[in-house]
Design a protein around this motif. Structure first.
Motif, mmCIF file in Angstrom:
data_model
loop_
_atom_site.group_PDB
_atom_site.id
_atom_site.type_symbol
_atom_site.label_atom_id
_atom_site.label_comp_id
_atom_site.label_asym_id
_atom_site.label_seq_id
_atom_site.Cartn_x
_atom_site.Cartn_y
_atom_site.Cartn_z
ATOM 1 N N GLY A 1 37.585 45.626 41.531
ATOM 2 C CA GLY A 1 36.736 44.752 42.329
ATOM 3 C C GLY A 1 37.398 43.395 42.481
ATOM 4 N N GLY A 2 36.994 42.676 43.474
ATOM 5 C CA GLY A 2 37.642 41.419 43.783
ATOM 6 C C GLY A 2 37.568 40.405 42.665
ATOM 7 N N GLU A 3 38.575 39.600 42.578
ATOM 8 C CA GLU A 3 38.587 38.547 41.584
ATOM 9 C C GLU A 3 38.172 37.241 42.231
ATOM 10 O OE1 GLU A 3 42.326 38.427 39.686
ATOM 11 O OE2 GLU A 3 42.422 40.592 39.417
ATOM 12 N N LEU A 4 37.469 36.450 41.471
ATOM 13 C CA LEU A 4 36.920 35.198 41.967
ATOM 14 C C LEU A 4 37.559 34.061 41.192
ATOM 15 C CD1 LEU A 4 34.685 34.966 44.085
ATOM 16 C CD2 LEU A 4 33.052 34.719 42.230
ATOM 17 N N ARG A 5 38.843 33.942 41.303
ATOM 18 C CA ARG A 5 39.552 32.989 40.452
ATOM 19 C C ARG A 5 39.374 31.569 40.934
ATOM 20 N NH1 ARG A 5 43.323 34.871 36.742
ATOM 21 N NH2 ARG A 5 43.408 37.134 36.754
ATOM 22 N N THR B 1 31.977 38.323 29.396
ATOM 23 C CA THR B 1 31.541 37.236 30.275
ATOM 24 C C THR B 1 32.365 37.149 31.553
ATOM 25 O OG1 THR B 1 32.930 35.715 28.995
ATOM 26 C CG2 THR B 1 30.620 35.874 28.386
ATOM 27 N N ILE B 2 33.446 36.412 31.516
ATOM 28 C CA ILE B 2 34.202 36.166 32.728
ATOM 29 C C ILE B 2 35.162 37.270 33.112
ATOM 30 C CG2 ILE B 2 34.099 33.671 32.527
ATOM 31 C CD1 ILE B 2 36.732 33.719 31.159
ATOM 32 N N LEU C 1 33.473 24.967 34.221
ATOM 33 C CA LEU C 1 32.037 24.941 33.974
ATOM 34 C C LEU C 1 31.670 25.857 32.812
ATOM 35 C CD1 LEU C 1 29.258 23.959 34.764
ATOM 36 C CD2 LEU C 1 29.100 25.860 36.380
ATOM 37 N N PHE C 2 32.390 26.954 32.723
ATOM 38 C CA PHE C 2 32.133 27.893 31.643
ATOM 39 C C PHE C 2 32.261 27.206 30.292
ATOM 40 C CE2 PHE C 2 33.270 31.302 28.686
ATOM 41 C CZ PHE C 2 32.287 32.223 28.967
ATOM 42 N N PHE C 3 33.177 26.278 30.217
ATOM 43 C CA PHE C 3 33.361 25.546 28.975
ATOM 44 C C PHE C 3 32.679 24.188 29.019
ATOM 45 C CE2 PHE C 3 37.271 28.242 29.147
ATOM 46 C CZ PHE C 3 36.875 29.112 28.152
ATOM 47 N N LEU D 1 35.837 28.163 35.701
ATOM 48 C CA LEU D 1 36.307 28.250 34.328
ATOM 49 C C LEU D 1 35.926 26.983 33.562
ATOM 50 C CD1 LEU D 1 37.769 30.476 32.933
ATOM 51 C CD2 LEU D 1 39.942 29.371 33.445
ATOM 52 N N GLY E 1 34.862 40.024 34.329
ATOM 53 C CA GLY E 1 34.581 40.712 35.578
ATOM 54 C C GLY E 1 35.235 40.064 36.783
ATOM 55 N N PHE E 2 35.304 38.771 36.795
ATOM 56 C CA PHE E 2 35.896 38.110 37.956
ATOM 57 C C PHE E 2 37.141 37.305 37.613
ATOM 58 C CE2 PHE E 2 34.281 33.914 36.893
ATOM 59 C CZ PHE E 2 33.173 34.205 36.117
ATOM 60 N N TRP E 3 37.435 37.203 36.326
ATOM 61 C CA TRP E 3 38.664 36.523 35.904
ATOM 62 C C TRP E 3 39.262 37.319 34.743
ATOM 63 C CZ3 TRP E 3 40.033 31.046 37.181
ATOM 64 C CH2 TRP E 3 41.277 30.711 36.671
ATOM 65 N N GLN F 1 27.288 28.742 30.840
ATOM 66 C CA GLN F 1 27.881 30.055 31.034
ATOM 67 C C GLN F 1 26.952 30.952 31.834
ATOM 68 O OE1 GLN F 1 28.927 31.159 27.065
ATOM 69 N NE2 GLN F 1 30.449 29.536 26.912
#
Lengths: 182, 182
Positions: free
Chosen positions: B99-103, A39-40, B110-112, B108, A42-44, A154
């Motif tokens: 690849g770039g991270e989108l932290r 899931t995350i 929202l993911f939860f 995060l 890729g970017f985290w 998600q």
DNA sequence: GGGTACATGTAATCAGTTACATGATTTA
DNA sequence: TAAATCATGTAACTGATTACATGTACCC
């Protein structure tokens, strides 16, 4: 001057772990690793070593309950404790000060693009576009084939990430065509 | 098996410093701090302490030339050496694996989101939208009033960041309206 | 001439990364 | 039964953050 209130030293990673455990109900480090990867990740990204170390630490603080298997593999299964659930809820409800970071090394390179030749800029712009295309494809696949147990929140995040990737592709394509002006 | 080639232990921060010094011709740590703050600081933050420590280290390796002021303030001014210029050029021309991270902590959360109430989700979605709006305004101001010495590449990055912020605003607005389904 | 913001650093701590190590299953 | 891959951890290092500390210039 009460000093025992609030979070002692919980990082985003801590809450990521708490959230994963909460989401799964109970989880081993490996399961978290799987879920993050699917899931995350890729970017985290989170290295697996943290997913072993951090739950142990959280169990030490009492935010997780650690159940150790007696048999051969002796793996550790974690579950939220009440304090853990509270900490997670508190974090979820708290405002985020720091706006998101967009750490992309390609962006940094472009920032210094004037110090490279236009040819160099065009080259890595093309590479960046390709890489973003791959990532977009990956995310779209995820959206089309959601892993079992994923919920709407998600999936919605993936929507944002996809939009970002699409923008990035358009952007880098433009840079590749016109490296000087972009 | 030659082992003295290539980068010994240069991090993105190292190249950021090299790039800044290259861009400015010569620079003190404070000037770098200013430039970072005015440009990429919003999405690629660098604490000032690093902008003092890292140039010193790079000078030690011979990638920067450090000129110390004799007078009262004794400040250190840095300039690229030839090896430094080479290292920077090499980095600029190298492909980026990661690849770039989108932290973004809000993402995060929202993911939860399913673990929080819809009310909670809506609340931080509103906050996130506001925060992104502010950031967008800031970037647009930057684009409208570019700091002296900025070049087109640098402005073009802001264009991408603006587009990303716009997407983020739209996204969070939608989440705020419909926290369950997004 | 006292306060506030600017400017310049250093020190200690720590989260996170990288690398190492190895047991358990599956597969060929 | 050997190889490969899955699964589970630990150890060492270090880049980065946080906090501390202080000097200088400007403003009221």
């Amino acid at each position: 001057m009460d000093r025992s209130e609030s979070t002692p030293n919980l990082t985003p990673t801590s809450f990521l772990v708490l959230g994963m455990v909460g989401h799964l109900g109970e989880a081993t480090s490996y399961q978290m690793k799987q879920l993050v990867g699917a899931t995350i990740g890729g970017f985290w990204p989170v290295p697996h070593s943290q997913l072993y170390a951090e739950p142990a630490r959280l169990a030490g603080i009492g935010l997780l309950d650690e159940q150790r298997e007696a048999a051969g593999r002796k793996k550790r299964t974690y579950r939220l404790t009440e304090p853990g659930r509270d900490a997670l809820a508190g974090w979820l409800a708290s405002p985020d000060e720091a706006g998101g970071e967009l750490r992309d090394e390609s962006l940094l390179k472009l920032f210094f693009g004037a110090q490279a030749g236009p040819g160099t800029v065009a080259t890595f712009a093309r590479r960046a576009a390709t890489s973003h295309r791959d990532r977009l494809a990956g995310y779209e696949h995820l959206v089309a084939h959601p892993p079992v147990g994923s919920d709407l929140h998600q999936l919605s995040i993936l929507a944002l990430v996809c939009r970002y990737e699409a923008e990035a592709i358009a952007f880098w394509d433009a840079v590749a065509v016109d490296p000087d002006l972009a």
